[in-house]
Write a protein that holds these residues in place. Structure first.
Motif, PDB file in Angstrom:
ATOM      1  N   UNK A  89       1.223  -1.009   0.051  1.00 36.94           N
ATOM      2  CA  UNK A  89       0.231   0.116  -0.350  1.00 36.94           C
ATOM      3  C   UNK A  89       0.805   1.375  -0.180  1.00 36.94           C
ATOM      4  N   UNK A  90       1.131   1.665  -1.090  1.00 37.47           N
ATOM      5  CA  UNK A  90       2.100   3.153  -1.351  1.00 37.47           C
ATOM      6  C   UNK A  90       1.041   4.211  -0.381  1.00 37.47           C
ATOM      7  N   UNK A 104      -2.298  -3.618   7.344  1.00 43.16           N
ATOM      8  CA  UNK A 104      -2.290  -5.410   6.335  1.00 43.16           C
ATOM      9  C   UNK A 104      -1.891  -5.364   5.421  1.00 43.16           C
ATOM     10  N   UNK A 105      -1.598  -4.589   4.168  1.00 43.25           N
ATOM     11  CA  UNK A 105      -0.958  -4.627   2.891  1.00 43.25           C
ATOM     12  C   UNK A 105       1.101  -5.107   2.946  1.00 43.25           C
ATOM     13  N   UNK A 106       1.260  -4.114   4.069  1.00 43.12           N
ATOM     14  CA  UNK A 106       2.542  -3.406   4.038  1.00 43.12           C
ATOM     15  C   UNK A 106       3.325  -5.230   5.545  1.00 43.12           C
ATOM     16  N   UNK A 107       2.034  -4.622   6.617  1.00 40.23           N
ATOM     17  CA  UNK A 107       3.600  -5.612   7.638  1.00 40.23           C
ATOM     18  C   UNK A 107       2.648  -7.216   7.131  1.00 40.23           C
ATOM     19  N   UNK A 108       1.557  -7.169   7.455  1.00 44.55           N
ATOM     20  CA  UNK A 108       1.360  -8.501   7.187  1.00 44.55           C
ATOM     21  C   UNK A 108       1.877  -9.168   5.885  1.00 44.55           C
ATOM     22  N   UNK A 109       1.266  -8.320   4.605  1.00 47.30           N
ATOM     23  CA  UNK A 109       1.652  -8.596   3.847  1.00 47.30           C
ATOM     24  C   UNK A 109       3.111  -9.315   3.443  1.00 47.30           C
ATOM     25  N   UNK A 110       3.689  -8.172   3.688  1.00 48.08           N
ATOM     26  CA  UNK A 110       5.267  -8.759   3.794  1.00 48.08           C
ATOM     27  C   UNK A 110       5.686  -9.763   4.342  1.00 48.08           C
ATOM     28  N   UNK A 111       5.119  -9.936   5.643  1.00 47.58           N
ATOM     29  CA  UNK A 111       5.082 -11.690   6.746  1.00 47.58           C
ATOM     30  C   UNK A 111       4.719 -12.432   5.950  1.00 47.58           C
ATOM     31  N   UNK A 112       3.435 -12.841   5.219  1.00 47.52           N
ATOM     32  CA  UNK A 112       3.357 -13.768   4.309  1.00 47.52           C
ATOM     33  C   UNK A 112       3.960 -14.208   3.485  1.00 47.52           C
ATOM     34  N   UNK A 154       3.529   6.929   8.104  1.00 47.82           N
ATOM     35  CA  UNK A 154       2.901   5.166   9.027  1.00 47.82           C
ATOM     36  C   UNK A 154       3.717   4.547   7.995  1.00 47.82           C
ATOM     37  N   UNK A 155       3.490   4.998   6.445  1.00 45.03           N
ATOM     38  CA  UNK A 155       4.253   4.408   5.879  1.00 45.03           C
ATOM     39  C   UNK A 155       5.755   3.922   5.614  1.00 45.03           C
ATOM     40  N   UNK A 156       6.264   4.922   6.365  1.00 48.70           N
ATOM     41  CA  UNK A 156       7.401   4.761   5.483  1.00 48.70           C
ATOM     42  C   UNK A 156       7.949   3.998   7.743  1.00 48.70           C
ATOM     43  N   UNK A 157       7.259   3.873   8.633  1.00 48.49           N
ATOM     44  CA  UNK A 157       7.558   2.969   9.322  1.00 48.49           C
ATOM     45  C   UNK A 157       7.175   1.652   9.326  1.00 48.49           C
TER      46      UNK A 157
END
Length: 334
Positions: A89-90, A104-112, A154-157
């Motif tokens: 999610x940009x 959801x996209x950047x944390x959970x998605x990256x972990x997936x 938050x995006x950067x975080x």
């Protein structure tokens, strides 16, 4: 090689898929095609890839990688030599309005995606980070060895968190990973929420353009072809698991590189280039700095130049007119 590209309907993802096909690789692309910006643009990018040389080696699956069941179902039975994980999610400003979309996209998605890679053991996974992780770093140019503990959005975080999770997986599972900190990517087929698209459209329509921080901004604008060069070079060179320090400081098989033009450009200069390409002057609406934004970005690319031979070749004087020409054609204005 057999390569998985996430975010394949996106700006960078579609361009990377096209380049990989052109050199003879087989590509599976996945994207959830959400409506953060018009889905028609994403569909048009996929159509472009499907019409490109080598398209017979391309398969597209609409799937949300932040849902592990969807990811596994879409890719069941396939094996990959490499993964280029560009889906996310940009957007800095949108993260203030919709924080949960980024979790959801950047944390959970990256972990997936890390879990998928751990289970399926590709030779290498390259993933997208961002220059946003540098926050308000006063030291320039921004180096991968700089501390990035103070994100401004938050995006950067979330992107910094992706790097930390990747370091953990590289350490625990000896999984070769490379994170790429992109610096303000632009060019044909770019995103409608970014400055080149917004300013070009408004100038051509005779509408005022919002110029933040009263124009006192500079960006290391990087043309899409140069970005793709760096992504593909990174994919072809997984970091060695030999205990030596990698760019970014890891001794695990995890490297971090900046991909930029190594040349910060004043925003007002770039506006002048866009004006000339559009054939008309902009109406300037000076505004204060927006929350979450930073006044300048500037990439130190010594590490990626030394390790991978990366050398950007497109100055803004060439890149922005190319974008404006594409924009006019895309909207039937020329």
């Amino acid at each position: 090689m057999h390569i998985l590209v996430t975010g394949a309907a996106g700006f960078i993802g579609s361009a990377v898929a096209e380049r990989l096909l052109a050199r003879g690789d087989s590509v599976v692309g996945i994207d959830n095609c959400n409506d953060y910006y018009p889905v028609a643009l994403k569909e048009a990018r996929i159509a472009r890839v499907c019409a490109a040389p080598g398209a017979e080696r391309f398969a597209f699956r609409e799937a949300d990688f932040s849902r592990m069941d969807e990811l596994e179902s879409a890719l069941r039975g396939r094996a990959f030599d490499g993964i280029v994980h560009l889906g996310a999610q940009p957007g800095v400003r949108y993260s203030i309005e919709n924080p949960h979309a980024y979790a959801q996209a950047n944390l959970v998605g990256h972990l997936n995606m890390l879990e998928f890679a751990r289970r399926h053991e590709p030779r290498h996974m390259v993933y997208a980070s961002s220059s946003s992780v540098y926050g308000g770093n006063a030291k320039v140019p921004f180096s991968v060895d700089d501390r990035v503990d103070h994100p401004y959005s938050l995006y950067a975080a979330t992107k910094k968190a992706d790097e930390l999770m990747s370091e953990t997986y590289a350490h625990l599972y000896r999984l070769p990973l490379t994170g790429l900190r992109f610096f303000t990517v632009y060019g044909p087929w770019g995103r409608p929420d970014m400055m080149p698209w917004i300013f070009t459209g408004k100038i051509l329509r005779g509408e005022p353009i919002p110029v933040f921080n009263n124009g006192e901004m500079s960006r290391d604008f990087t043309y899409i072809d140069d970005i793709v060069d760096g992504v593909v070079a990174s994919l072809d060179h997984p970091p060695a698991d030999d205990g030596t320090a990698k760019p970014g400081g890891s001794v695990a098989p995890h490297a971090i590189y900046n991909i930029g033009n190594n040349r910060p450009e004043p925003l007002m200069k770039v506006i002048g280039i866009i004006e000339e390409a559009c054939g008309r002057k902009a109406l300037i609406d000076m505004q204060p700095m927006q929350a979450g934004d930073v006044p300048r970005t500037y990439a130190d690319i010594d590490a990626i130049q030394k390790d991978l031979g990366y050398a950007p070749t497109t100055p803004v004087e060439q890149g922005f007119p190319r974008f404006v020409d594409w924009f006019k054609t895309h909207h039937g204005l020329s």
